[in-house]
Design an enzyme around this catalytic site. Structure first.
Site, PDB file in Angstrom:
ATOM      1  NE  ARG A 179      23.488  56.324   6.335  1.00  0.00           N
ATOM      2  CZ  ARG A 179      24.191  55.109   6.213  1.00  0.00           C
ATOM      3  NH1 ARG A 179      25.664  55.212   6.498  1.00  0.00           N
ATOM      4  NH2 ARG A 179      23.809  53.864   5.892  1.00  0.00           N
ATOM      5  CB  SER A 253      18.148  53.343   7.936  1.00  0.00           C
ATOM      6  OG  SER A 253      18.826  52.377   7.261  1.00  0.00           O
ATOM      7  CD  GLU A 349      20.093  57.390   7.386  1.00  0.00           C
ATOM      8  OE1 GLU A 349      20.218  57.855   6.073  1.00  0.00           O
ATOM      9  OE2 GLU A 349      20.103  56.442   7.826  1.00  0.00           O
TER      10      GLU A 349
HETATM   11  N1  EPU Z   1      18.512  43.824  12.838  1.00  0.00           N
HETATM   12  C1  EPU Z   1      17.427  43.109  13.386  1.00  0.00           C
HETATM   13  N2  EPU Z   1      16.113  43.426  13.091  1.00  0.00           N
HETATM   14  C2  EPU Z   1      15.853  44.304  11.989  1.00  0.00           C
HETATM   15  C3  EPU Z   1      16.763  44.794  11.234  1.00  0.00           C
HETATM   16  C4  EPU Z   1      18.161  44.551  11.723  1.00  0.00           C
HETATM   17  O1  EPU Z   1      17.739  42.533  14.474  1.00  0.00           O
HETATM   18  O2  EPU Z   1      14.597  44.438  11.918  1.00  0.00           O
HETATM   19  C5  EPU Z   1      19.826  43.604  12.965  1.00  0.00           C
HETATM   20  C6  EPU Z   1      20.284  42.820  11.834  1.00  0.00           C
HETATM   21  O3  EPU Z   1      20.166  41.276  12.224  1.00  0.00           O
HETATM   22  C7  EPU Z   1      21.808  42.916  12.105  1.00  0.00           C
HETATM   23  C8  EPU Z   1      21.666  44.169  12.518  1.00  0.00           C
HETATM   24  O4  EPU Z   1      20.723  44.645  12.916  1.00  0.00           O
HETATM   25  O5  EPU Z   1      22.447  42.131  12.996  1.00  0.00           O
HETATM   26  C9  EPU Z   1      22.046  45.444  11.247  1.00  0.00           C
HETATM   27  O6  EPU Z   1      21.257  44.982  10.279  1.00  0.00           O
HETATM   28  P1  EPU Z   1      21.331  45.485   8.698  1.00  0.00           P
HETATM   29  O7  EPU Z   1      22.596  44.667   8.157  1.00  0.00           O
HETATM   30  O8  EPU Z   1      20.000  45.068   8.111  1.00  0.00           O
HETATM   31  O9  EPU Z   1      21.967  46.946   8.325  1.00  0.00           O
HETATM   32  P2  EPU Z   1      21.056  48.377   9.292  1.00  0.00           P
HETATM   33  O10 EPU Z   1      22.129  48.436  10.399  1.00  0.00           O
HETATM   34  O11 EPU Z   1      19.789  47.905   9.864  1.00  0.00           O
HETATM   35  C10 EPU Z   1      22.685  49.752   7.823  1.00  0.00           C
HETATM   36  C11 EPU Z   1      22.318  51.204   7.146  1.00  0.00           C
HETATM   37  C12 EPU Z   1      21.587  50.857   5.735  1.00  0.00           C
HETATM   38  C13 EPU Z   1      22.699  49.698   4.838  1.00  0.00           C
HETATM   39  C14 EPU Z   1      22.806  48.541   5.673  1.00  0.00           C
HETATM   40  C15 EPU Z   1      23.773  47.673   5.341  1.00  0.00           C
HETATM   41  C16 EPU Z   1      22.115  52.751   8.670  1.00  0.00           C
HETATM   42  C17 EPU Z   1      21.417  53.940   9.429  1.00  0.00           C
HETATM   43  N3  EPU Z   1      21.530  51.934   8.191  1.00  0.00           N
HETATM   44  O12 EPU Z   1      21.396  49.251   8.175  1.00  0.00           O
HETATM   45  O13 EPU Z   1      21.497  51.987   5.131  1.00  0.00           O
HETATM   46  O14 EPU Z   1      22.067  49.320   3.868  1.00  0.00           O
HETATM   47  O15 EPU Z   1      23.409  48.689   7.089  1.00  0.00           O
HETATM   48  O16 EPU Z   1      25.076  48.318   5.239  1.00  0.00           O
HETATM   49  O17 EPU Z   1      23.251  52.906   8.953  1.00  0.00           O
HETATM   50  C18 EPU Z   1      20.175  53.527   4.733  1.00  0.00           C
HETATM   51  O18 EPU Z   1      20.673  54.602   5.234  1.00  0.00           O
HETATM   52  O19 EPU Z   1      18.898  54.060   4.418  1.00  0.00           O
HETATM   53  C19 EPU Z   1      20.232  52.411   4.653  1.00  0.00           C
HETATM   54  C20 EPU Z   1      19.225  51.403   4.169  1.00  0.00           C
END
Ligand code: EPU
Length: 353
Positions: A179, A253, A349
């Site tokens: 990012r 995010s 972010e």
């Molecule tokens: N998780 C939790 N609780 C929550 C949310 C997530 O425990 O409320 C855990 C999930 O269970 C999972 C891990 O965190 O094991 C990752 O969650 P998720 O796959 O939803 O992805 P994220 O890391 O929360 C990132 C990106 C998103 C992108 C998704 C999918 C960043 C800051 N965010 O989110 O990007 O869509 O992966 O690849 O890296 C954005 O940048 O605006 C965005 C939405």
């Protein structure tokens, strides 16, 4: 919708108008009801050049706005907003295996994904439904479901605001990180991105390694997915977890996933056996911010009209009448709480203006 009758055009350059006290409610996905003291739509490079000649780009109070999907306005914007409306989608080079497609920077990102799919060109299907514009995609190095923009990036052209020159950047020049890019660091605020060229594949590798994609496809009984199937799966996953900004204001995010020294992980694992971690660079581990925020007890929290989304704790939301300062105050409370509970600092972010 914007009521065009209420706002006077103050400065008439040769071919365009700078509007005064322009409402930004439709131009920020948090949906904050704020204004910009001056506002202009940029529809082409000629207009940027004209603004440059009129010495408008020497100002220090310029804000460049794409889709407004990564900005928290904490108050009315006192300055000149340049709203990017440079459109266009053209194949500029084609080979047997791939094609380079040039997109105007004001094109919606998801529109670009759909266009690539309509040409049967792969590489960005995992990035379906990300809000925002093509011009913002390299600034943020947008990423989702195992793909980042840098994986398909070829080059970009940008107007250098201080000198009036057009500069070209390849991937190395952009210094992409998680990012992150040169446009968020040493070149911050210096460029108006005009167009982005992506190298897309006629035989794209299908990337299903991000768990949710594989399980969604399995659920649909699709064993040999195409790029179109991947896009549908990603859209399905995003719609099930992430609030639609047209219904609940948000910027996706709000924080980055923190990357921490791996040697702090064992102690955290002892305390929290269910902690989720992902390997990052050597000696570093990525910890999902969503997990940390949920574990700290904030998931679904609401105060007034701002809160933490009930299905994805990494997303802060405006239920209607919230404002940017309330979002930032909430973000600071979450950061302090996560730091005190886990010893991990969360970095925003989203930009605050
Ligand atoms: N998780 C939790 N609780 C929550 C949310 C997530 O425990 O409320 C855990 C999930 O269970 C999972 C891990 O965190 O094991 C990752 O969650 P998720 O796959 O939803 O992805 P994220 O890391 O929360 C990132 C990106 C998103 C992108 C998704 C999918 C960043 C800051 N965010 O989110 O990007 O869509 O992966 O690849 O890296 C954005 O940048 O605006 C965005 C939405």
């Amino acid at each position: 919708m914007v009521n065009f009758n209420n706002f006077a055009a103050i400065l008439s350059l040769k071919t365009m108008l700078i509007q005064k006290n322009w409402p930004l409610i439709d131009f920020n996905t948090f949906g904050f009801d704020i204004t910009s003291s001056e506002f202009i739509s940029i529809k082409g490079i000629d207009q940027i050049i004209e603004l440059y000649r009129a010495k408008q780009l020497k100002r220090t109070d310029i804000g460049i706005l794409g889709g407004g999907s990564n900005i928290t306005f904490t108050k009315n914007f006192n300055g000149l907003i340049l709203k990017n409306e440079i459109f266009g989608k053209t194949i500029i080079q084609e080979a047997s295996e791939d094609a380079i497609v040039e997109f105007g920077s004001g094109e919606s990102w998801h529109g670009a994904v759909l266009h690539a799919l309509s040409l049967n060109l792969g590489g960005i299907e995992n990035l379906s439904l990300i809000p925002g514009t093509v011009g913002a995609s390299p600034i943020q190095n947008i990423g989702a479901y195992g793909v980042e923009l840098k994986d398909v990036f070829h080059s970009l052209s940008a107007f250098h605001l201080p000198s009036g020159e057009i500069h070209h950047f390849d991937a190395k020049d952009c210094k992409f990180g998680y990012r992150d890019s040169v446009f968020k660091r040493e070149k911050r605020g210096e460029y108006f991105i005009i167009s982005v060229q992506l190298k897309l594949s006629k035989n794209a590798e299908i990337k299903t390694q991000y768990g949710d994609i594989q399980s969604t496809l399995d659920g649909w009984g699709i064993a040999n997915p195409t790029i179109h199937d991947i896009s549908k799966a990603v859209i399905h996953i995003r719609e099930s977890k992430l609030p639609n900004p047209a219904e609940i204001g948000n910027c996706g995010s709000f924080f980055k996933n923190p990357v921490v020294p791996s040697d702090i992980i064992p102690a955290l694992q002892t305390q929290h056996p269910d902690i989720k971690t992902f390997p990052a660079a050597t000696g570093l581990t990525k910890v999902p911010a969503g997990w940390l925020i949920e574990k700290a007890g904030w998931k679904g929290f609401r105060r007034g009209d701002v809160g933490v989304h009930a299905k994805q704790a990494l997303v802060l939301v405006n239920y209607g009448n919230g404002n940017g300062q309330e979002i930032i105050d909430l973000a600071h409370e979450i950061q302090a709480d996560v730091l005190s509970k886990f010893g991990i600092a969360l970095e925003m972010e989203v930009n605050a203006w």
